[in-house]
Design an enzyme around this catalytic site. Structure first.
Site, PDB file in Angstrom:
ATOM      1  N   HIS A   1       0.854  -1.185   0.000  1.00 16.16           N
ATOM      2  CA  HIS A   1       0.000   0.000   0.000  1.00 16.16           C
ATOM      3  C   HIS A   1       0.885   1.229   0.000  1.00 16.16           C
ATOM      4  CE1 HIS A   1      -3.211   2.752   1.099  1.00 16.16           C
ATOM      5  NE2 HIS A   1      -4.025   1.815   0.668  1.00 16.16           N
TER       6      HIS A   1
ATOM      7  N   ASP B   1      -7.838  -5.726   0.198  1.00 16.53           N
ATOM      8  CA  ASP B   1      -8.287  -6.536  -0.938  1.00 16.53           C
ATOM      9  C   ASP B   1      -7.858  -7.993  -0.858  1.00 16.53           C
ATOM     10  OD1 ASP B   1      -9.647  -4.533  -2.256  1.00 16.53           O
ATOM     11  OD2 ASP B   1      -7.802  -3.713  -3.076  1.00 16.53           O
TER      12      ASP B   1
HETATM   13  N1  CMC Z   1       3.989  -7.256  -4.752  1.00 19.01           N
HETATM   14  C1  CMC Z   1       5.342  -7.268  -4.877  1.00 19.01           C
HETATM   15  N2  CMC Z   1       6.134  -6.190  -4.727  1.00 19.01           N
HETATM   16  C2  CMC Z   1       5.518  -5.047  -4.429  1.00 19.01           C
HETATM   17  C3  CMC Z   1       4.122  -4.935  -4.277  1.00 19.01           C
HETATM   18  C4  CMC Z   1       3.365  -6.114  -4.443  1.00 19.01           C
HETATM   19  N3  CMC Z   1       2.029  -6.088  -4.311  1.00 19.01           N
HETATM   20  N4  CMC Z   1       3.793  -3.666  -3.986  1.00 19.01           N
HETATM   21  C5  CMC Z   1       4.934  -2.988  -3.949  1.00 19.01           C
HETATM   22  N5  CMC Z   1       5.987  -3.817  -4.216  1.00 19.01           N
HETATM   23  C6  CMC Z   1       7.405  -3.470  -4.210  1.00 19.01           C
HETATM   24  C7  CMC Z   1       7.826  -2.733  -5.477  1.00 19.01           C
HETATM   25  O1  CMC Z   1       8.264  -3.622  -6.471  1.00 19.01           O
HETATM   26  C8  CMC Z   1       8.907  -1.835  -4.950  1.00 19.01           C
HETATM   27  O2  CMC Z   1      10.090  -2.610  -4.812  1.00 19.01           O
HETATM   28  P1  CMC Z   1      11.542  -1.956  -5.131  1.00 19.01           P
HETATM   29  O3  CMC Z   1      11.714  -0.858  -4.120  1.00 19.01           O
HETATM   30  O4  CMC Z   1      12.492  -3.064  -4.978  1.00 19.01           O
HETATM   31  O5  CMC Z   1      11.438  -1.431  -6.537  1.00 19.01           O
HETATM   32  C9  CMC Z   1       8.447  -1.460  -3.548  1.00 19.01           C
HETATM   33  O6  CMC Z   1       7.602  -2.552  -3.118  1.00 19.01           O
HETATM   34  C10 CMC Z   1       7.644  -0.161  -3.479  1.00 19.01           C
HETATM   35  O7  CMC Z   1       6.596  -0.247  -4.450  1.00 19.01           O
HETATM   36  P2  CMC Z   1       5.921   0.981  -5.172  1.00 19.01           P
HETATM   37  O8  CMC Z   1       5.290   0.515  -6.442  1.00 19.01           O
HETATM   38  O9  CMC Z   1       6.911   2.109  -5.250  1.00 19.01           O
HETATM   39  O10 CMC Z   1       4.820   1.374  -4.117  1.00 19.01           O
HETATM   40  P3  CMC Z   1       3.547   2.258  -4.378  1.00 19.01           P
HETATM   41  O11 CMC Z   1       3.264   2.941  -3.115  1.00 19.01           O
HETATM   42  O12 CMC Z   1       3.731   3.103  -5.603  1.00 19.01           O
HETATM   43  O13 CMC Z   1       2.430   1.171  -4.729  1.00 19.01           O
HETATM   44  C11 CMC Z   1       0.499  -0.167  -4.651  1.00 19.01           C
HETATM   45  C12 CMC Z   1       1.309   0.917  -3.929  1.00 19.01           C
HETATM   46  C13 CMC Z   1      -0.773  -0.445  -3.843  1.00 19.01           C
HETATM   47  C14 CMC Z   1       0.104   0.327  -6.053  1.00 19.01           C
HETATM   48  C15 CMC Z   1       1.351  -1.463  -4.752  1.00 19.01           C
HETATM   49  O14 CMC Z   1       1.712  -1.927  -3.472  1.00 19.01           O
HETATM   50  C16 CMC Z   1       0.646  -2.549  -5.554  1.00 19.01           C
HETATM   51  O15 CMC Z   1       0.739  -2.571  -6.793  1.00 19.01           O
HETATM   52  N6  CMC Z   1      -0.039  -3.523  -4.848  1.00 19.01           N
HETATM   53  C17 CMC Z   1      -0.800  -4.536  -5.529  1.00 19.01           C
HETATM   54  C18 CMC Z   1      -2.154  -3.990  -5.928  1.00 19.01           C
HETATM   55  C19 CMC Z   1      -3.079  -3.850  -4.733  1.00 19.01           C
HETATM   56  O16 CMC Z   1      -3.228  -4.750  -3.927  1.00 19.01           O
HETATM   57  N7  CMC Z   1      -3.750  -2.681  -4.666  1.00 19.01           N
HETATM   58  C20 CMC Z   1      -4.753  -2.409  -3.650  1.00 19.01           C
HETATM   59  C21 CMC Z   1      -4.359  -1.311  -2.721  1.00 19.01           C
HETATM   60  S1  CMC Z   1      -5.467  -1.216  -1.291  1.00 19.01           S
HETATM   61  C22 CMC Z   1      -7.015  -0.810  -1.933  1.00 19.01           C
HETATM   62  C23 CMC Z   1      -7.039   0.415  -2.768  1.00 19.01           C
HETATM   63  O17 CMC Z   1      -6.373   1.416  -2.455  1.00 19.01           O
HETATM   64  O18 CMC Z   1      -7.767   0.431  -3.759  1.00 19.01           O
END
Ligand code: CMC
Length: 426
Positions: free
Chosen positions: A303, A361
């Site tokens: 998240h 989720d």
């Molecule tokens: N699985 C594997 N690695 C992950 C994930 C994941 N679900 N989420 C983040 N990471 C890793 C990412 O690869 C990165 O690693 P590194 O620093 O080595 O490059 C690090 O964690 C930080 O990730 P980010 O993409 O910079 O983080 P963000 O804050 O931009 O992304 C997010 C937040 C929710 C989009 C992401 O965690 C994600 O894609 N999760 C899966 C989708 C999901 O479950 N979304 C629902 C969110 S809760 C309900 C809602 O808000 O709608």
């Protein structure tokens, strides 16, 4: 901490006020930066930027805390009802008994749709994704309820808020029925919000829906868990759309479009698909390796704000167990995969280092499936619940004297100015 920050740019030093909220980190006020120093700030994805002041929801992502108007989400999920939470988000305080009764009556009596509105659904292909129907149909409300589209009028703002909260389940249930090829079911005023929604989804002319208090309570709790989440992508979309003075129905349609994406509300559908793809517990290590090799993400994990357990996920996990026990599916193989996947991920350094925890989720897909919904409906249910958050945030924005049209800046990295050349010389 000092109450101003100093920023030096070349020869110039600019003093910027530091603002303090009730809780959360201090905020450097950069509004005068461009005027005084001729520079912009750069923050793609708004990772360090507060876009507004808000009194509605507070999240402490490190501590795993979520408060609505100061009340912890676990207490609301346990003790309150969705309509009471709607009132709280909209009005700022929990309702008195009389206010609660009046609010429930108002919402209940606005659940019907204009008869001509139903014709609108017929324009969609018979297998249209329910979210595609939601984006179109909710936007179309502005063509039916002209008497509540003047955003300058506080009374019209409240009427449109009530209409949206009340009509969203009816539209969502129609999107589901259309997708299923079943006749529409009209709302009934003697039922609660969650009961009405479940009945409009699952009743058919040949067999009425049978109420079940455990499942109704679970539906209501799922609505509470998704009601608001401060400045997430869809809420920011609603605020940005509304900042131009667009009507609330159009703004909420914009929010629904944003919610659909798999990084946001679409994640519950994707999380269930992922659990199905893994299929059995023995395939988890192979799948986790694929995540580490960055071939895909673990859906329902991670998240932007929570760097600890999402407090909504704790309640959702409990609700999931209750629903599966009630429908006699405690041995659901996907639940086994989810529990084991969570255990492995939470003890694996890759996930620990990145502070990746299950989000709301992760367990919602299994729960909603057990309630009888197909994956295509998961994000629709999220939209039904989030409508109150969107509309409360939209109202707050319109009523904020500092509100301006949202207009971010950019770093331009395209071609410098050049002269047009005739096609024959290119
Ligand atoms: N699985 C594997 N690695 C992950 C994930 C994941 N679900 N989420 C983040 N990471 C890793 C990412 O690869 C990165 O690693 P590194 O620093 O080595 O490059 C690090 O964690 C930080 O990730 P980010 O993409 O910079 O983080 P963000 O804050 O931009 O992304 C997010 C937040 C929710 C989009 C992401 O965690 C994600 O894609 N999760 C899966 C989708 C999901 O479950 N979304 C629902 C969110 S809760 C309900 C809602 O808000 O709608």
């Amino acid at each position: 901490m000092a109450d101003t920050a100093k920023m030096s740019i070349g020869e110039k030093t600019v003093e910027l006020p530091i603002l303090k909220g009730v809780d959360g980190p201090d905020v450097v006020d950069i509004r005068k930066l461009y005027a005084e120093a001729d520079v912009f700030t750069y923050d793609p994805g708004f990772t360090s930027t507060a876009s507004c002041e808000s009194k509605i929801t507070f999240i402490d992502g490190d501590a795993g805390i979520l408060l609505h108007r100061g009340y912890p989400i676990d207490q609301l999920a346990e003790k309150s009802s969705f309509l009471e939470v709607c009132y709280l988000l909209l009005h700022g305080e929990l309702p008195s008994a009389a206010e609660a009764e009046e609010f429930e009556k108002t919402i209940t009596y606005h659940t019907m749709l204009h008869e001509q509105f139903d014709r609108f659904f017929q324009g969609f292909r018979r297998d249209a994704h329910p979210m595609a129907i939601m984006v179109g149909a909710v936007g179309a409300l502005s063509a039916f309820y002209h008497d509540s589209t003047n955003v300058e009028d506080p009374q019209q703002r409240m009427i449109s808020s009530h209409r949206l909260i009340a009509k969203m389940p009816t539209i969502a249930a129609r999107a589901f029925k259309y997708f299923r090829g079943q006749p529409f079911v009209h709302p009934r005023n003697d039922l609660s919000y969650a009961e009405n929604f479940l009945r409009m989804c699952f009743s058919v002319p040949a067999e009425d829906w049978v109420p079940n208090p455990v499942l109704t309570r679970a539906m209501d709790r799922i609505f509470i868990l998704h009601a608001d989440h401060e400045q997430n992508a869809s809420t920011s979309t609603v605020r940005l759309a509304g900042s131009s003075g667009a009507n609330p129905f159009a703004c909420i349609a914009a929010g629904i479009a944003c919610l659909w994406g798999p990084s946001h509300g679409g994640a519950n559908e994707e999380a269930l698909n992922m659990l199905k793809e893994i299929g059995t517990v023995d395939r988890i290590p192979e799948y986790v390796q694929g995540v580490k090799d960055r071939r895909y993400r673990l859906m329902g994990f991670g998240h932007r704000v929570y760097k600890n357990y999402d407090p909504r996920a704790t309640v959702m996990q409990k609700t999931c167990h209750e629903v599966l026990a009630e429908v006699g599916n405690s041995d659901d193989p996907l639940l086994k995969v989810a529990i084991e996947l969570e255990r492995i991920a939470l003890s694996d350094p890759y996930f620990i280092e990145r502070k990746l925890y299950p989000n709301v989720d992760f367990y919602s897909g299994i729960t909603l499936r057990a309630l009888g919904f197909p994956p295509e409906m998961f994000t629709v249910l999220f939209a039904v619940a989030r409508t109150v958050g969107w509309i409360a945030q939209w109202k707050e924005m319109i009523e904020d004297p500092l509100q301006k049209i949202g207009r971010p800046r950019q770093i331009y990295t395209g071609s410098p100015a050049r002269d047009y050349t005739a096609i024959s010389t290119r």
